[in-house]
Scaffold this motif. Structure first.
Motif, PDB file in Angstrom:
ATOM      1  N   ILE A 244      75.947   9.593  65.829  1.00 42.23           N
ATOM      2  CA  ILE A 244      76.451   8.264  65.492  1.00 42.23           C
ATOM      3  C   ILE A 244      77.670   8.464  64.589  1.00 42.23           C
ATOM      4  O   ILE A 244      77.536   8.972  63.468  1.00 42.23           O
ATOM      5  CB  ILE A 244      75.387   7.431  64.760  1.00 42.23           C
ATOM      6  N   PRO A 245      78.854   8.125  65.041  1.00 42.56           N
ATOM      7  CA  PRO A 245      80.052   8.406  64.238  1.00 42.56           C
ATOM      8  C   PRO A 245      80.057   7.650  62.910  1.00 42.56           C
ATOM      9  O   PRO A 245      79.619   6.498  62.825  1.00 42.56           O
ATOM     10  CB  PRO A 245      81.198   7.918  65.143  1.00 42.56           C
ATOM     11  N   GLY A 246      80.554   8.310  61.878  1.00 45.90           N
ATOM     12  CA  GLY A 246      80.743   7.638  60.603  1.00 45.90           C
ATOM     13  C   GLY A 246      81.625   6.417  60.772  1.00 45.90           C
ATOM     14  O   GLY A 246      82.593   6.443  61.545  1.00 45.90           O
ATOM     15  N   GLY A 247      81.287   5.335  60.091  1.00 46.53           N
ATOM     16  CA  GLY A 247      82.040   4.100  60.212  1.00 46.53           C
ATOM     17  C   GLY A 247      81.509   3.147  61.256  1.00 46.53           C
ATOM     18  O   GLY A 247      81.989   2.007  61.351  1.00 46.53           O
ATOM     19  N   THR A 248      80.542   3.598  62.059  1.00 50.19           N
ATOM     20  CA  THR A 248      79.960   2.705  63.061  1.00 50.19           C
ATOM     21  C   THR A 248      79.285   1.518  62.397  1.00 50.19           C
ATOM     22  O   THR A 248      79.379   0.384  62.886  1.00 50.19           O
ATOM     23  CB  THR A 248      78.943   3.460  63.938  1.00 50.19           C
ATOM     24  N   TYR A 249      78.619   1.790  61.273  1.00 50.50           N
ATOM     25  CA  TYR A 249      77.937   0.735  60.528  1.00 50.50           C
ATOM     26  C   TYR A 249      78.444   0.713  59.087  1.00 50.50           C
ATOM     27  O   TYR A 249      78.698   1.776  58.493  1.00 50.50           O
ATOM     28  CB  TYR A 249      76.420   0.954  60.546  1.00 50.50           C
ATOM     29  N   THR A 250      78.571  -0.462  58.526  1.00 50.82           N
ATOM     30  CA  THR A 250      79.037  -0.620  57.154  1.00 50.82           C
ATOM     31  C   THR A 250      78.190   0.215  56.199  1.00 50.82           C
ATOM     32  O   THR A 250      76.961   0.136  56.218  1.00 50.82           O
ATOM     33  CB  THR A 250      78.964  -2.103  56.739  1.00 50.82           C
TER      34      THR A 250
END
Length: 320
Positions: A244-250
């Motif tokens: 899951i790439p960093g920044g996908t979720y706040t």
């Protein structure tokens, strides 16, 4: 009675209700919409996941490019959808490739043991369905081992999410937990209210329910990495590495390692070949009209991870 026995009984009950009489279900369906051949029933998943919004985008594309109309229904997702395809109350559905394999071969989980869904057929694979284990910051849950003794939402009863969650927990040796069952949106509410400690979510990122939760709460995504990741993959061959790439979720700035299965479109043998070919063509000839998971969805990759027999209509499109 142990939690595992409870879960086994629940899955058996789901199997009786949702996959009943499948041995003779290869004929007699009406397309799920009163017999009007131009109206097709498409079963998706919960409104807080990826299946439902993607299915509605597919509805738009199919209706703009064919004479068919799609009735998209929110459901409990994979296992329930297999039952709907099995009894032909649905014409198409989104399911996971591992659940498709279990159903077609009558194995893997109690629901399908000795009760193969023989009329189930594949259309296309779409994108990785990422396993996301969500908690709130401050929960003290930083790794899968910290889930021992926790209250965990493992997904809707009978869903592919529930199956995957229980497979993963068993693979890493966690058996002492209180299992709750609800869809992604309700799971987010449970986390926000402190009713559960963690939730399993299976869907292509970003998952809407997690995005919404992260805007109002500080969340943590528990990695599936290292020895735990290897144990999960050793236990079930359909799990693959995912990130899951960093920044996908706040609030989640770094990449999170995990595993994934594959989302796919399925149908049943009773749907006419020209119908399946037309619908398949409308989707894959117009992928540019979709906005969800389009980095993964293409005709070139649509048979990657296909775990069951392809419907002749889909084969006609992809072989053309």
């Amino acid at each position: 009675m142990t939690d595992k026995q409870n879960r086994r009984q629940v899955l058996e009950a789901i199997g009786v209700a949702g996959v009943a009489a499948l041995a003779g279900c290869s004929g007699g369906g009406d397309g799920g919409d009163g017999g009007d051949g131009s109206r097709l029933s498409w079963h998706a998943g919960g409104t807080g996941g990826t299946y439902f919004p993607l299915s509605n985008e597919i509805k738009t594309v199919v209706e703009e490019n064919t004479d068919f109309s799609l009735n998209v229904q929110s459901t409990g997702a994979s296992v329930e959808n297999v039952g709907s395809l099995g009894d032909e109350s649905a014409d198409f559905a989104l399911i996971q490739n591992d659940i498709a394999y279990f159903a077609k071969n009558g194995t893997g989980i109690d629901t399908f043991e000795g009760n193969a869904v023989e009329n189930l057929q594949g259309v296309a694979t779409l994108y990785p369905e990422t396993i996301t284990v969500v908690t709130l910051s401050g929960s003290g849950i930083e790794s899968l081992s910290d889930l021992s003794g926790a209250t965990i939402n493992t997904g809707d009863l009978g869903s592919g999410t529930q199956v995957n969650a229980n497979q993963i927990l068993e693979a890493v040796g966690i058996s002492d937990y209180n299992e709750q069952n609800a869809g992604f949106s309700q799971a987010s509410e449970q986390l926000a209210n402190g009713d559960i400690d963690a939730a399993f979510v299976v869907g292509g990122w970003p998952v809407g329910a997690i995005e919404e939760l992260a805007t109002t709460n500080d969340i943590n995504i528990v990695p599936i990495q290292g020895d735990n990741r290897q144990a999960v993959k050793d236990a079930a061959s359909w799990f693959a590495d995912d990130t899951i790439p960093g920044g996908t979720y706040t609030g989640i700035d770094s990449d999170v390692e995990t595993v994934a299965v594959q989302a796919m479109i399925a149908t049943h043998a009773g749907v006419p070949a020209d119908t399946v070919e037309t619908v398949t063509g409308a989707i894959f000839d117009n992928v540019g009209e979709l906005s969800i998971k389009t980095d993964f969805i293409s005709a070139d990759s649509a048979q990657d991870g296909m775990s069951i027999e392809l419907h002749e209509g889909a084969a006609a499109y992809f072989d053309a």
